[in-house]
Design an enzyme around this catalytic site. Structure first.
Site, PDB file in Angstrom:
ATOM      1  N   ILE A   1      82.814  38.765  91.289  1.00  0.00           N
ATOM      2  CA  ILE A   1      82.944  37.710  90.484  1.00  0.00           C
ATOM      3  C   ILE A   1      83.471  36.461  90.778  1.00  0.00           C
ATOM      4  CG2 ILE A   1      85.468  38.240  89.372  1.00  0.00           C
ATOM      5  CD1 ILE A   1      82.423  38.010  87.376  1.00  0.00           C
ATOM      6  N   CYS A   2      84.541  36.385  92.005  1.00  0.00           N
ATOM      7  CA  CYS A   2      85.056  35.336  92.441  1.00  0.00           C
ATOM      8  C   CYS A   2      83.986  34.366  93.404  1.00  0.00           C
ATOM      9  CB  CYS A   2      86.246  35.654  93.439  1.00  0.00           C
ATOM     10  SG  CYS A   2      85.967  36.689  94.698  1.00  0.00           S
ATOM     11  N   THR A   3      82.970  35.072  93.990  1.00  0.00           N
ATOM     12  CA  THR A   3      82.090  34.496  94.741  1.00  0.00           C
ATOM     13  C   THR A   3      81.176  33.727  93.396  1.00  0.00           C
ATOM     14  OG1 THR A   3      81.767  36.376  96.208  1.00  0.00           O
ATOM     15  CG2 THR A   3      79.647  34.901  95.907  1.00  0.00           C
TER      16      THR A   3
END
Ligand SMILES: [Zn+2]
Lengths: 423, 511
Positions: A204-206
């Protein structure tokens, strides 16, 4: 002979039913008895009327099965027409099971196909007990696990009739597999869960902060932007307006980050998790499934023991082997699954592990010990009551070597874990 | 951000047309180029048997351009029972070709189907030019004498169609593709092309060595792509080791430790990735041996203006590899890796620019004009190029020594092939095991015994010497169609030899 059986209708098939071959079980009773069983008594269930299902229905009808049932919950889409050959342009939007059944009955005289437009989970044990054989041609892992576990649970050692052979097929592009599952005797679908390809998951951070690929932009549009803009409304991946919105949103983000390659087709591929599919691979795998059904129903020849895997990208490569039962298979193995975890692990982390672990893959698991409830996903009151446990350490709730039972509404079985601590 | 209006326009324009939607699931395998090859192909299928229509179904659905079924026969009682592309007993007595074409053509309005009720023998006698307009001919269980004539005719000239020979009986079957030469650019190889970390091109080297890791913002430090980390670490290593890459296992261990030592925080995943990929620093990027082998191809020594474009490109590639750094042209595709957007996109640009330059160099070696799309595809797929040279149908059975070695190397598949060959060489409609065994034995050199597995295969043939089983037909129909698609699209890699099928134990093998 029924009235629809004109003379020499089964000239080809009768050659292998009139005479045994070198690899035919000595118990095979050549001749009229086996023909009567196949054509007048055998009742077979086909799960799925899609890419594999259409092929399976046609093959079964031609080989002489006359009482065929089919279950499918989908309706026909234009993208099915490149391989699902019982459907035409005018059928788009209609239920697959019903259109397929009508087509087969029209094309192959004297064959009765009974469709059910709905879910396999709608049916109970009595329904499944009426069949001699089940063939599964599905693309959903969840449904196949359910079917396999249901047929294993159906086995009553006192009643040999309760053992229903399950023949399962699956394809992906030029690759596919077919297997014979004899519930409780051979390995089941659950036993081989670790052979599945891991689905590509993007962190999700990507997606949120450092997109690099067009796929990251598409995930951003569907996972983060859609709920932010549309609130509770879910994406309908069959609605061109929804795909259009995701596409333009993803394309705008890609432009902002100088990322190339967001297309309509890729957007659809990512959000629908599209697997390439062609008629030829489906034909091979469906033929293999139906051939096993024919051999099992007639004993006219030895059958597959028990897994056939095909890779058609470079030449024709196949591998036939015996897939072994797993002792710690939650469906047919009986032994609990040993799970070593850190003593720092929280209940929430344990749940994440169960969702991701290749040989478990249980979505939304509920956990309990023989004496207490650890976390229950439903009903809401119990979920709320057990929610505080999520942040607790597992060690506070389960002693070393303790048993944890995992259940999920999507699966008709429970998984028994034996928790040990690594530190 | 664009305005809402212009977004709507983009969405409407990008939405695929109905043909693209229909073919969506296959376009993801062979793209528009493969589809167009398929739509331009013309197939001739000899006989309207259950196996033939099963093959055709899987080619009509994906949208082959044209098919003709050549079959003078009328539908018999038995045909009506085992062929899905006949309408049961109501088709009995009608032309088998016409009935099958009518029902197959229903599957796809974009496909043209034609029934020809002439006899093959008559065409071979009077009109041998008949076949030239087809791309590919498929023959199922064709009478051996006619098959021999047809294969000889089509083999005589390499502009004539490819011939696919399919033989089946009961639970057993095999097929063979007769072609002279088959070149493949898009083999869809699963090996990724080299990133050339060990031979970094100047722009990449300069970028990696110019970075100041020590004074870098910590967030940026966590996002340096592993390719850049490795190029830098290798440059540093080589500077300290007489210009040599790590060689011994001690070196390699020390190199990995040096990569880990570059971390400023323990959880920098990009450095973990770099360590895991460190082998790329000491695995020398060269020209893969199967590509070097293609440079010996006889077509290159006689290269002329009329040679196929593939060989012009191959020769240009050969000349390219003679230049330092003696590698294939750089691929512009970069795998995903831990990085932030700007550093990844920057790296991607470096690769793209260099790939364009190298492609231009390769193009400089071309002596004939070749369209850009083909050059692009050739360069992009250079690591997976293939050239297959086929054989005439029947060549194997005419060479006892080759059969003997097939028996030694793959006895099960060879046994099934011999049993099927024996069936077509005996004249009796109900041959005995003894007669079939003698016929198979006669194909082998003196003193070579039939493999043990032969009895299983021959017993099946004798049991049902004349059975076109629907499941076997469907299974072969899928396999044959798949190989035909590979031949027509020139994508993926087709079989080389006989593909043999046993549907009792359910296996496939190659002879
Ligand atoms: Zn199991």
């Amino acid at each position: 002979m029924s009235t629809s059986d004109w003379q020499d209708r089964y000239y080809d098939i009768d050659q292998v039913l009139n005479t045994p071959g070198p690899r035919t079980d000595p118990a095979f009773l050549a001749g009229d008895g086996v023909k009567d069983f196949l054509r007048n008594q055998a009742k077979i269930l086909v799960i799925g009327a899609g890419g594999l299902g259409c092929e399976i229905l046609a093959n079964l009808a031609l080989t002489g099965f006359k009482d065929i049932h089919v279950i499918d919950m989908d309706t026909i889409d234009i993208s099915n027409l490149n391989r699902q050959f019982l459907f035409r342009q005018k059928d788009v939007g209609k239920p697959k099971a019903i259109v397929a059944a009508e087509f087969i009955m029209k094309r192959v005289p004297g064959v009765k196909v009974t469709p059910y437009f709905g879910k396999i989970q709608d049916k109970g044990d009595d329904y499944y007990l009426q069949f001699n054989l089940v063939i599964c041609g599905l693309d959903s892992v969840e449904a196949r696990r359910w079917m396999s576990a249901t047929l294993v649970n159906l086995v009553d050692p006192e009643n040999p009739e309760s053992l229903k052979p399950l023949i399962d097929g699956g394809t992906e592009g030029f690759k596919g597999q077919a297997r014979v599952i004899l519930p409780t005797i051979t390995s089941c679908y659950e036993c081989s869960l670790d052979m599945l390809n891991k689905p590509t998951a993007f962190p999700i951070c990507t997606i949120a902060n450092t997109p690099r690929l067009p796929e990251h932009c598409i995930e951003w549009a569907s996972v983060l932007e859609w709920p932010r803009v549309h609130g509770e409304k879910k994406v309908d991946t069959d609605d061109p307006e929804h795909i259009g919105w995701l596409y333009t949103t993803a394309a705008a983000r890609a432009k902002e980050f100088n990322i190339e390659g967001v297309t309509w087709s890729l957007t659809q591929g990512v959000v629908k998790n599209i697997i390439p599919a062609i008629a030829s691979t489906n034909a091979i795998i469906a033929a293999s499934c139906c051939n096993e059904a024919f051999k099992i129903a007639t004993s006219s020849a030895a059958y597959l023991n028990n897994y056939f895997m095909l890779i058609g990208t470079e030449g024709v490569y196949s591998y036939t082997f015996e897939h072994e039962k797993r002792d710690d298979c939650p469906v047919c193995g009986g032994e609990s699954l040993e799970l070593p975890i850190s003593s720092e692990f929280t209940v929430e982390q344990l749940i994440e592990l169960l969702v991701e672990k290749q040989d478990v893959q249980i979505k939304k698991p509920s956990l309990s010990t023989p004496t207490s409830q650890i976390y229950l996903q439903a009903p809401p009151q119990l979920e709320q009551a057990t929610r505080p446990n999520l942040s607790k350490k597992v060690k506070e709730l389960v002693s070393e070597g303790g048993e944890v039972t995992v259940t999920s509404t999507s699966l008709p079985f429970s998984l028994s874990l034996r928790i040990t601590y690594t530190n | 951000m664009a305005t809402t209006d212009s977004i709507d326009i983009t969405a409407a324009q990008a939405q695929p047309d109905s043909k693209t939607r229909r073919y969506d699931r296959q376009l993801r395998l062979w793209a528009a180029s493969g589809q167009s090859a398929l739509e331009n192909a013309r197939l001739l299928v000899i006989s309207g048997s259950a196996t033939s229509t099963s093959v055709l179904k899987n080619l009509v659905l994906p949208g082959v351009g044209h098919f003709t079924i050549l079959d003078p026969a009328n539908v018999t009682h038995r045909d009506a029972g085992n062929n899905f592309f006949l309408e049961g007993d109501s088709s009995i007595g009608k032309s088998r070709a016409e009935e099958a074409v009518r029902l197959l053509a229903e599957l796809n309005e974009g496909v043209e189907g034609k029934a020809d009720t002439s006899s093959l023998e008559h065409i071979l006698d009077t009109n041998p030019g008949y076949f030239a307009s087809y791309t590919l001919v498929i023959a199922h269980n064709l009478e051996p004498k006619l098959l021999a004539r047809l294969s000889t005719l089509l083999w005589a000239d390499d502009t004539l169609p490819i011939l696919v020979v399919v033989n089946s009986d009961g639970f057993l079957g095999e097929f063979f593709i007769q072609f002279h030469e088959h070149t493949i650019i898009e083999s869809h190889s699963e090996t990724a092309p080299s990133l050339r970390i060990d031979k970094a091109f100047p722009a990449l080297y300069d970028y990696a060595t110019s970075l100041d890791f020590a004074s870098m913002d910590p967030t940026d430090h966590t996002h340096v792509p592993y390719v850049v980390i490795l190029v830098r670490a290798l440059a540093d290593w080589e500077a300290a080791h007489d210009g040599k890459a790590p060689q011994t296992s001690a070196d390699k261990k020390a190199f990995k430790e040096a990569v880990q030592a570059m971390k400023i925080k323990f959880d920098e995943e990009n450095f973990d990735e770099a360590e895991a990929q460190a082998y790329r620093c000491w695995t020398e990027t060269g020209v893969p041996s199967d590509i070097t082998a293609l440079f010996q191809d006889p077509q290159l020594s006689k290269l002329g203006p009329t040679s196929p474009p593939f060989y012009h490109l191959l020769d240009a590639l050969r000349q390219f590899t003679l230049l330092p750094p003696h590698t294939l042209p750089l691929s512009s595709t970069l795998p995903d890796m831990k990085a932030n957007t700007s550093s990844y996109i920057h790296l991607q640009k470096l690769y793209k620019t260099r790939a364009e330059e190298e492609k231009a160099t390769l193009k400089g070696f071309l002596t004939v004009p070749i369209d850009d799309a083909m050059v692009d595809s050739f360069v992009k797929n250079a690591h997976g190029l293939k050239v297959l040279r086929g054989k005439k149908w029947g060549a194997l059975d005419a060479e006892p020594a080759s059969l003997a070695s097939a028996v030694a190397s793959s006895p099960k598949a060879a046994a099934t092939h011999l049993a099927l060959s024996a069936l077509s060489s005996v004249s009796s409609p109900t041959p005995s095991v003894e007669a079939l065994t003698a016929a198979a034995q006669a194909l082998l050199p003196p003193g070579i015994e039939l493999p043990d597995e032969f009895s299983d295969a021959v017993g099946e043939i004798a049991r049902a010497p004349n059975a076109d089983l629907p499941n076997t037909a469907a299974f072969l129909g899928g396999l044959v169609a798949q190989e035909v698609i590979k031949m027509i699209t020139k994508q993926y890699v087709p079989i080389d030899g006989y593909c043999v099928v046993d549907l009792i134990e359910t296996w496939t093998g190659m002879v």
